[in-house]
Design a protein around this motif. Structure first.
Motif, PDB file in Angstrom:
ATOM      1  N   LEU A  38      52.867  43.438  46.340  1.00 55.87           N
ATOM      2  CA  LEU A  38      52.175  43.219  44.883  1.00 55.87           C
ATOM      3  C   LEU A  38      51.361  44.481  44.555  1.00 55.87           C
ATOM      4  N   GLY A  39      51.238  44.442  43.350  1.00 54.44           N
ATOM      5  CA  GLY A  39      50.293  45.704  42.967  1.00 54.44           C
ATOM      6  C   GLY A  39      49.523  45.154  41.642  1.00 54.44           C
ATOM      7  N   VAL A  40      48.230  45.287  41.480  1.00 50.57           N
ATOM      8  CA  VAL A  40      47.462  44.993  40.602  1.00 50.57           C
ATOM      9  C   VAL A  40      46.482  45.866  39.797  1.00 50.57           C
ATOM     10  N   VAL A  41      46.394  45.987  38.483  1.00 54.03           N
ATOM     11  CA  VAL A  41      45.430  46.758  37.876  1.00 54.03           C
ATOM     12  C   VAL A  41      44.906  46.026  36.806  1.00 54.03           C
ATOM     13  N   ALA A  42      43.709  45.171  37.157  1.00 57.15           N
ATOM     14  CA  ALA A  42      43.204  44.415  36.139  1.00 57.15           C
ATOM     15  C   ALA A  42      41.683  44.383  35.987  1.00 57.15           C
ATOM     16  N   PRO A  43      41.294  43.631  35.064  1.00 51.41           N
ATOM     17  CA  PRO A  43      39.690  43.639  34.954  1.00 51.41           C
ATOM     18  C   PRO A  43      39.215  43.131  36.057  1.00 51.41           C
ATOM     19  N   GLY A  44      38.162  43.903  36.980  1.00 48.63           N
ATOM     20  CA  GLY A  44      37.520  43.482  38.280  1.00 48.63           C
ATOM     21  C   GLY A  44      38.125  44.422  39.469  1.00 48.63           C
ATOM     22  N   GLY A  45      39.157  45.028  39.296  1.00 49.53           N
ATOM     23  CA  GLY A  45      39.704  45.841  40.521  1.00 49.53           C
ATOM     24  C   GLY A  45      41.019  46.540  40.231  1.00 49.53           C
ATOM     25  N   VAL A  46      41.119  47.765  40.508  1.00 47.96           N
ATOM     26  CA  VAL A  46      42.429  48.522  40.640  1.00 47.96           C
ATOM     27  C   VAL A  46      42.825  48.407  41.917  1.00 47.96           C
ATOM     28  N   GLY A  47      43.814  47.704  42.149  1.00 48.36           N
ATOM     29  CA  GLY A  47      44.282  47.543  43.606  1.00 48.36           C
ATOM     30  C   GLY A  47      44.343  46.191  43.908  1.00 48.36           C
ATOM     31  N   PHE A  79      52.582  43.466  31.886  1.00 41.96           N
ATOM     32  CA  PHE A  79      51.435  44.285  31.656  1.00 41.96           C
ATOM     33  C   PHE A  79      51.194  44.449  30.339  1.00 41.96           C
ATOM     34  N   ASP A  80      49.879  44.420  29.652  1.00 36.37           N
ATOM     35  CA  ASP A  80      49.682  44.650  28.255  1.00 36.37           C
ATOM     36  C   ASP A  80      48.214  45.028  28.226  1.00 36.37           C
ATOM     37  N   GLU A  87      42.884  43.408  29.521  1.00 43.65           N
ATOM     38  CA  GLU A  87      44.012  44.433  29.675  1.00 43.65           C
ATOM     39  C   GLU A  87      44.345  44.425  31.015  1.00 43.65           C
ATOM     40  N   GLY A  88      45.477  44.641  31.387  1.00 42.01           N
ATOM     41  CA  GLY A  88      45.870  44.809  32.684  1.00 42.01           C
ATOM     42  C   GLY A  88      47.021  44.030  32.913  1.00 42.01           C
ATOM     43  N   GLY A  89      47.372  43.789  34.254  1.00 40.49           N
ATOM     44  CA  GLY A  89      48.549  42.953  34.874  1.00 40.49           C
ATOM     45  C   GLY A  89      48.853  43.060  36.217  1.00 40.49           C
ATOM     46  N   ALA A  90      49.924  42.695  36.531  1.00 41.75           N
ATOM     47  CA  ALA A  90      50.319  42.625  38.044  1.00 41.75           C
ATOM     48  C   ALA A  90      51.952  42.908  37.907  1.00 41.75           C
ATOM     49  N   LEU A  91      52.305  43.554  39.131  1.00 44.45           N
ATOM     50  CA  LEU A  91      53.698  43.616  39.469  1.00 44.45           C
ATOM     51  C   LEU A  91      54.013  43.006  40.781  1.00 44.45           C
ATOM     52  N   LEU A  92      55.109  42.573  41.159  1.00 41.56           N
ATOM     53  CA  LEU A  92      55.604  41.874  42.293  1.00 41.56           C
ATOM     54  C   LEU A  92      56.823  42.455  42.847  1.00 41.56           C
ATOM     55  N   GLY A 129      50.300  40.381  31.129  1.00 37.04           N
ATOM     56  CA  GLY A 129      50.117  40.527  32.401  1.00 37.04           C
ATOM     57  C   GLY A 129      49.365  39.270  32.999  1.00 37.04           C
ATOM     58  N   GLY A 130      48.902  38.202  32.165  1.00 39.48           N
ATOM     59  CA  GLY A 130      48.043  37.179  32.468  1.00 39.48           C
ATOM     60  C   GLY A 130      48.694  36.190  33.483  1.00 39.48           C
ATOM     61  N   SER A 131      50.104  35.949  33.260  1.00 40.16           N
ATOM     62  CA  SER A 131      50.774  35.001  34.039  1.00 40.16           C
ATOM     63  C   SER A 131      51.255  35.809  35.407  1.00 40.16           C
ATOM     64  N   ALA A 132      51.530  36.928  35.025  1.00 41.04           N
ATOM     65  CA  ALA A 132      52.050  37.794  36.289  1.00 41.04           C
ATOM     66  C   ALA A 132      50.789  37.731  37.463  1.00 41.04           C
ATOM     67  N   LEU A 133      49.537  38.148  36.648  1.00 45.02           N
ATOM     68  CA  LEU A 133      48.288  38.281  37.657  1.00 45.02           C
ATOM     69  C   LEU A 133      48.181  36.657  38.245  1.00 45.02           C
ATOM     70  N   ASP A 134      48.307  35.690  37.493  1.00 43.68           N
ATOM     71  CA  ASP A 134      48.240  34.365  37.957  1.00 43.68           C
ATOM     72  C   ASP A 134      49.129  34.216  39.255  1.00 43.68           C
ATOM     73  N   LEU A 135      50.350  34.578  39.039  1.00 41.44           N
ATOM     74  CA  LEU A 135      51.209  34.502  40.311  1.00 41.44           C
ATOM     75  C   LEU A 135      50.842  35.255  41.388  1.00 41.44           C
ATOM     76  N   VAL A 136      50.359  36.246  41.236  1.00 44.50           N
ATOM     77  CA  VAL A 136      49.642  37.258  42.325  1.00 44.50           C
ATOM     78  C   VAL A 136      48.411  36.206  42.795  1.00 44.50           C
ATOM     79  N   ALA A 137      47.599  35.761  41.856  1.00 43.45           N
ATOM     80  CA  ALA A 137      46.382  34.874  42.631  1.00 43.45           C
ATOM     81  C   ALA A 137      46.973  33.745  43.449  1.00 43.45           C
ATOM     82  N   ALA A 138      47.968  33.032  42.974  1.00 40.04           N
ATOM     83  CA  ALA A 138      48.555  32.045  43.420  1.00 40.04           C
ATOM     84  C   ALA A 138      49.025  32.167  44.989  1.00 40.04           C
ATOM     85  N   LEU A 139      49.587  33.449  44.943  1.00 38.63           N
ATOM     86  CA  LEU A 139      50.208  33.720  46.606  1.00 38.63           C
ATOM     87  C   LEU A 139      49.211  34.309  47.334  1.00 38.63           C
TER      88      LEU A 139
END
Lengths: 418, 87
Positions: free
Chosen positions: A24-33, A203-204, A245-250, A350-360
């Protein structure tokens, strides 16, 4: 049923492989990493605040979920700085983290065995704005060569592919907020076709005057100024969303191959589906169909789902529609529902990618992260909203939902490793 | 007379290709391939656009594409600048 048949028909000649998430990789409001961000989510930190990336005082909407503390030079090689928009820099940082987290060194694998499929809805907006300003105020000779690709939706996939030498099947998906899930669905198809691993997600980044103008024209943004009571999905006091802004990659990997190399498997993407809404006035939206098709694809029943990460528009009509879909599937108040995006804003692809990470991560830690609330869930939204802090629960599976502007619906079912 | 000096090209390439990436241009690297110096065709395309703009000259992009070293590139640009001055 037609869609289900078509999906199965697509499997002819393909292998039935499990899609394991190994990084997982996250760069999002609230945290880098990933872990910094997840800790903030569980604490219920509010990452929404007044726009700082430009002077938004003259605009009707003045709040945003911004990525704070991201030092470009720490994450992006100097050579790429002149030729990348902010969104690509954020994506490059998440890509490096995800590959590191998966302990996957593409150099040790055959050429063409690892691909990149990301989602992006806006392209490099801030970069494009700068170049367009140069064009209009100074003339075409003041537009740089890098504008030719830095604005483009596929720039993130391309730059990630070049930097990490990921030459496998790659591409970009453009379905706004649904994009993160749609990209993962496409990555999963590539695994079935024999690709070893795919770096995927979305990401957006559009917190710039041009981006703001587009968002305002599209509508739905709250004009509230109190960051704590701004984006309140399913609440009686909902008034629209905040843009973030931001998002996540898996790293999505062939499950057998992942286990064979001794990779840590965080969870499995069991099902994905997408539907498209009819034109306004020509029938009901099809989010519910997307959810049903994703459950069918996963081969599970609604009762097998322990938590839903909602699209959570934060707008009364859309909230009601989603709540009705959830009630039709699970019964009124039939499953815990959460929307951590209420404290980051809507991140587009980035939103639904980040939600997938949150779910995992929820499945990993057996805890449901909380939603921001105005204090009263709307009476016409019969959802068991997780709002007063994280809720420990026995979680085996999560359903993640997303609606992208323009009629895109996407749903995904993920199972934890437990 | 309007000329592009090695130090000018070095500065333009630094802006176009990012600081700290390519090998710095100096007399010793005049005949080193741009590729080996860490500058790709896009960086050079960007530099060519800036030179055309700032020196108000039209450069032969096809010919410049063949320039593989700083010396070859500077010679082509300065030939164009001289030709314009003579015209």
């Amino acid at each position: 049923m037609t869609a289900v048949v078509a999906e199965h028909a697509g499997l002819i000649g393909e292998r039935g492989v499990s899609a394991a998430v190994t990084g997982l990789g996250v760069v999002a409001p609230g945290g880098v990493g990933t872990e910094a961000w997840w800790a903030a989510v569980l604490r219920g930190d509010n990452a929404i605040g007044p726009v700082t990336r430009f002077d938004a005082a003259g605009y009707p909407a003045t709040l945003a979920g911004e990525v704070v503390g991201f030092v470009d030079e720490d994450h992006v090689p100097g050579k790429l700085l002149p030729q990348t928009d902010r969104v690509t820099r954020l994506a490059l940082a998440a890509a490096a983290e995800a590959l590191r987290d998966a302990d996957l060194d593409p150099a040790g694998l055959p050429d063409y065995s690892v691909g990149v499929v990301t989602a992006n809805g806006a392209g490099g907006f801030e970069f494009g704005q700068r170049e367009l300003q140069a064009l209009w105020s100074k003339g075409p000779r003041h537009v740089g060569a890098y504008q030719s690709f830095a604005w483009f939706y596929a720039a993130n996939s391309g730059q990630i592919s070049i930097r990490h030498q990921l030459r496998g099947p790659s591409g970009v998906v453009v379905t706004e907020q649904a994009g993160g899930i749609d990209a993962v669905a496409q990555a999963r198809r590539q695994l079935r076709r024999g690709v070893r691993a795919v770096l995927t997600g979305g990401f957006d980044a559009t917190v710039c005057p041009w981006g703001w103008t587009a968002h305002l024209a599209a509508g739905g943004m709250t004009t509230r100024q109190d960051p704590v009571r701004s984006y309140l999905p399913f609440d009686a006091d909902a008034s629209g969303h905040v843009v973030g802004e931001g998002g996540a990659l898996l790293v999505l990997e062939d499950g057998d191959a992942a286990r064979a190399r001794g990779a840590r498997v965080l969870g499995t993407v069991e099902g994905c589906a997408a539907t498209f809404d009819p034109a306004p006035g020509r029938g009901a939206p099809r989010l519910l169909d997307a959810a049903r098709l994703a459950l069918d694809d996963a081969g599970v029943e609604p009762a097998d789902v322990d938590v839903v990460f909602a699209d959570a528009a934060g707008e009364r009509t859309a909230d009601r529609a989603e709540a009705e879909a959830l009630a039709a599937l699970f019964g009124p108040y039939g499953v815990p529902v959460t929307a951590p995006k209420s404290r980051t804003g809507r991140l587009g692809s980035g939103g639904s990618a980040l939600d997938l990470v949150a779910a995992l991560l929820a499945l990993r830690d057996q805890v449901i992260p909380p939603t921001a609330t105005g204090g009263r869930v709307a009476d016409d939204c019969p959802v068991d909203l997780v709002a007063d802090g994280p809720r420990p629960a026995r979680l085996r599976r999560a359903l993640v939902l997303a609606r992208g502007r323009g009629g895109f619906n996407a749903a995904s079912v993920v199972r934890g490793a437990h | 007379m309007d000329r592009l000096e090695l130090t000018d090209l070095a500065a333009l390439l630094r802006d176009a290709a990012g600081d700290g990436e390519g090998v710095p241009l100096d007399e010793d690297t005049l005949d080193t391939l741009f590729m080996d110096l860490g500058y790709d065709s896009l960086a050079l395309l960007q530099v060519t656009g800036v030179i055309e703009r700032d020196h108000e000259v039209i450069l032969d992009e096809v010919a410049l594409d063949e320039a593989e070293t700083p010396r070859q590139y500077l010679d082509l640009v300065n030939a164009a600048l001289s030709a314009r001055a003579a015209a």
